[in-house]
Scaffold this motif. Sequence first.
Motif, mmCIF file in Angstrom:
data_model
loop_
_atom_site.group_PDB
_atom_site.id
_atom_site.type_symbol
_atom_site.label_atom_id
_atom_site.label_comp_id
_atom_site.label_asym_id
_atom_site.label_seq_id
_atom_site.Cartn_x
_atom_site.Cartn_y
_atom_site.Cartn_z
ATOM 1 N N ASN A 24 0.858 -1.185 0.000
ATOM 2 C CA ASN A 24 0.000 0.000 0.000
ATOM 3 C C ASN A 24 0.896 1.237 0.000
ATOM 4 O OD1 ASN A 24 -1.570 2.243 0.949
ATOM 5 N ND2 ASN A 24 -3.080 0.802 1.736
ATOM 6 N N LYS A 66 0.474 4.364 0.640
ATOM 7 C CA LYS A 66 0.323 5.191 1.840
ATOM 8 C C LYS A 66 1.076 4.558 3.017
ATOM 9 C CE LYS A 66 -3.147 6.342 5.343
ATOM 10 N NZ LYS A 66 -4.571 6.252 5.716
ATOM 11 N N GLY A 105 4.121 5.173 -6.101
ATOM 12 C CA GLY A 105 2.888 4.631 -6.653
ATOM 13 C C GLY A 105 3.018 3.194 -7.123
ATOM 14 N N GLU A 151 -5.271 0.376 -13.028
ATOM 15 C CA GLU A 151 -5.406 1.286 -11.901
ATOM 16 C C GLU A 151 -4.025 1.756 -11.427
ATOM 17 O OE1 GLU A 151 -8.572 0.652 -8.672
ATOM 18 O OE2 GLU A 151 -6.710 -0.089 -7.741
ATOM 19 N N THR A 187 -2.328 3.626 -8.076
ATOM 20 C CA THR A 187 -2.511 4.056 -6.687
ATOM 21 C C THR A 187 -1.206 4.694 -6.225
ATOM 22 O OG1 THR A 187 -4.006 2.197 -6.293
ATOM 23 C CG2 THR A 187 -3.123 3.346 -4.362
ATOM 24 N N TYR A 188 -1.297 5.940 -5.735
ATOM 25 C CA TYR A 188 -0.072 6.604 -5.301
ATOM 26 C C TYR A 188 -0.308 7.431 -4.040
ATOM 27 C CZ TYR A 188 -1.802 10.989 -7.383
ATOM 28 O OH TYR A 188 -2.527 12.113 -7.677
ATOM 29 N N SER A 189 0.814 7.710 -3.357
ATOM 30 C CA SER A 189 0.777 8.563 -2.177
ATOM 31 C C SER A 189 1.941 9.542 -2.275
ATOM 32 C CB SER A 189 0.890 7.732 -0.901
ATOM 33 O OG SER A 189 0.737 8.548 0.246
ATOM 34 N N ASN A 246 -3.868 7.816 0.046
ATOM 35 C CA ASN A 246 -3.746 7.192 -1.273
ATOM 36 C C ASN A 246 -4.661 7.893 -2.263
ATOM 37 O OD1 ASN A 246 -1.822 5.233 -0.872
ATOM 38 N ND2 ASN A 246 -3.277 3.660 -0.266
ATOM 39 N N THR A 247 -4.174 8.085 -3.476
ATOM 40 C CA THR A 247 -4.999 8.579 -4.579
ATOM 41 C C THR A 247 -5.075 7.467 -5.623
ATOM 42 O OG1 THR A 247 -4.350 10.867 -4.219
ATOM 43 C CG2 THR A 247 -5.248 10.313 -6.382
ATOM 44 N N VAL A 248 -6.280 7.119 -6.035
ATOM 45 C CA VAL A 248 -6.496 6.035 -7.003
ATOM 46 C C VAL A 248 -6.966 6.648 -8.320
ATOM 47 C CG1 VAL A 248 -7.718 3.900 -7.513
ATOM 48 C CG2 VAL A 248 -7.070 4.436 -5.148
ATOM 49 N N ASP A 289 -8.083 5.715 -12.365
ATOM 50 C CA ASP A 289 -8.429 4.692 -13.354
ATOM 51 C C ASP A 289 -7.603 4.881 -14.620
ATOM 52 O OD1 ASP A 289 -10.348 3.500 -11.756
ATOM 53 O OD2 ASP A 289 -11.933 4.853 -12.448
#
Length: 668
Positions: A509, A511, A537, A545, A547-549, A590-592, A594
Motif C-alpha cells: 500500500n 500510503k 505509486g 489502476e 494508486t499513489y501517495s 492514497n490517490t487512485v 483509473d
Amino acid sequence: MNDNKFILIVDDNSQNLRLLSQILKKDGYKIVMANEGETGIDIAISKEIDLILLDIMMPGMDGFEVCRRLKAHRETRNIPVIFISARQEIEDKIKAFEVGGVDYITKPFNKKKVLARTKTHLNLEEINNKLKRESDKQNILLDNIESQVWYLEDEKTYGMVNQEFADFVGLARSEIENKTIREIREEKEIASCIAGNQEVFQNKEKIAKEEWVENSSGEKRLLEITKTPKLNEDKEVEYVVCTAFDITERKKQERIIKELHEVAVDLKILEQEEEICQRTIEAANEIFNFDLCHISLVKDNEFMPVAYSEGMEAETLPLDYGIIRKSYKLDECYLTSNLTEDLDAAPTTAAFKSVITIPLKEIGVFQALATKNNFFSQRDVELAEILISHTRAALKNIYSQAELEEKHENLKRVKGLLDEEIQKAKRLHEKTLPTNIPGIAGLDMYAHYEPAYKIGGDFYNFIKLADDKLLFYLTDISGHGFDSSLMACFVKNIINTYIELQPDEDSLNPKKIVEFIFKQNQQENFPEEYFITIILGVIDMTKNELTYSNAGLHIPPVLCTDNGQSLEELPIGGFPISKSIPIEVIEYENTVVDLIEEDLTLFVSTDGLYEQTNGQIQYEDRYKKIISRHSSFTPKKLAEKIQEDFASFHQDDYTEDDVTFAIFQLKR
C-alpha cells in the motif's frame, strides 16, 4: 510579549500556511493568513501588522512585487518582511533584499529557525525603528550570506565587503572598503586579480571560475568565484558583485564518492575472500589516512588476518582481544581517540594512540590505527562504515554461493542459472540509479535524471512486483551534498526493507510505505533540517489502476489521454518527511486513478524541472505542451523532446536543482 505581536503569512500553499501558523501560534503570536498577494496587501493596510512572512513563487503577483508595493505604501513601508522560498540562488536572495526584505529563509523551513528569525526581526524593529531601512537591508545581506561577497567599484578598487571576505583576507572590513587591490593583496596576486576584474568590466558579462587562493593563515583553499556586472541604463558597468564559495571540502567529497563507487563495482566481480579484503584495504588508503590497517576474519574461533597494509606484521588474535572483541560481539563501530585511556584497548601495542574499529557482523572486523591521539574523526568512521558495508556484502555473497554449492550439489546447473539472475538483480539494486527498466506487458516507461552542479539529492527507482504490477518512486532530498546522497540510500533501503517484510505484492500500500519511511526517519538521529519528499505509486495493469501517495512533492503528476487532446493534473498533498514537522499534522493518503483509456501517458517529476529559471522566468509546466503535442512518441523519445526544450530554455552549463522525471505509457 508575543501575545501582542500580529504576524501576516502570505503563501499560496495551504499546507505551508497551516504549518507556519501552528509553529508561530504555539509561541504566542497572533496570526492572520492570505493565500495570494493582493489579499495580503489589503490585510497589511487595514490591520496593524508587526511582521510579514512572504512566499516568492505565487500565481499572479509574486512575492517580489508584493514587497515592492508594501514598501511603496505609507501605511506598510515600515513593516519588516521575511521572504520564505524554495529558491536558493544568491541572485534571488539579493533581489529579496533589494525590494525591501529584511531576511530570507529557504524552504523546507526549520521550525527553530523560523521562530528565531521571527523573534530577531521583531526585536530589531522595536529597537532600531529610527534607522533607515535601506541601510538595514545592506547590512543583513552582507552579514548573513554564508559565502564571501564583495563589490568592485572599478577594476582596482574594493567597495563594500562582507565579514566572510574580511576574515579570509585577515583584515577588518573598514581596512578593505574603498581601498585599492594594491593596498590589500599580496604582490604575487595583484596582476592576476586585476586582470580577472578587467575581463568582467570590459566584456560586461558574468564570469565564473575555480581558483586556488591563499587565506590569511597561509592555507590554500579552492574557491568557486563568480563575478557579476551590474549595468546601468546606458549598458555600462556601474559596479561588479563578486561571490566566492569555498569548495575545497566538496572536491574532497567528490573524490571519496568516486573511490567508493569504484570499489563497490570492483568488489562485485571478485570471487576470492583475500582479493575482496585486499581491495578494501587499497580503497581505505585512498579515502582516509592511517598508519596501519587490517581486516581479520573469524576462523576456528580466532581473528585471522586476511588483508593488511604494507609494513604491518600479520598476527592471529584470540576472540577476546581488546576493542575488536567488543566491536565483533556487539556489532558496533568504535572511534577510540586515546587508546591509553580505554580499558578495552589494554592489549594494543603502546605505539598506537587512535583507532577505528568496524565490525563485519558475524564475519570479522576492520581496523585502522594511528600513532597520534585524536587522529580520526567521526566522518572517518562514517566513510569506513560505507566502505565495509560493500566488503561485507561481497564476502557474504561468496560465502552464500559456497554454502549453496555444498548443500545442493545435485542442483548445480539450476543453481548456476539462478545465481546469474540473482547477480543481475543485485547489481541493479546496488546501483544508485536503475540502469535497466523492468518490463511490464502493455507498459512502456523511461526516466531522466540530470544532477545539479553540486552533488545531487534526487533519486528514482522502478520495482517490478509481478508480471502485471509495477512500484515506482521519485524522491528529492534537501541539499546538494554528500549527506543528501546518504539520505537517498537511507530511503531506498527503507523501501526495500518494507517490501521484503510484505512478500505478497497485493498487500503493498503506497500510503503505508510512505508512513513507514516517516516512522523510520523519526527513529533515526537525523538533524531537523533534513527533508525527504517522495511520490510513490503502484501501477496495476490487470485492474487498470494507479494508486499513489505523496509526501511533500508539490509538482502534480500529469495524465494525458485522447491522443494528446486531454491533459489532467492529478492531486497531490502531504507534508515532507522530517523530524522538524510535528507528528500530529502528518496525514498521508492514497490517490487512485483509473487507467481505462486505450492510450495514455503519465508524467511524474520532482521540482527541479518546473522551478529552473533562465534569469527571468521559470520553466514551469512547458512540458505539458510537449506531452500533448507528441503523445504518440515513445517515453524515451518524449523525454528527449522535453530535454531539448529544457536545454534551449535555460542555456546554462548547470541546472539550479536536480532534474528528475519519469514517463509511463500504456498501450493496449
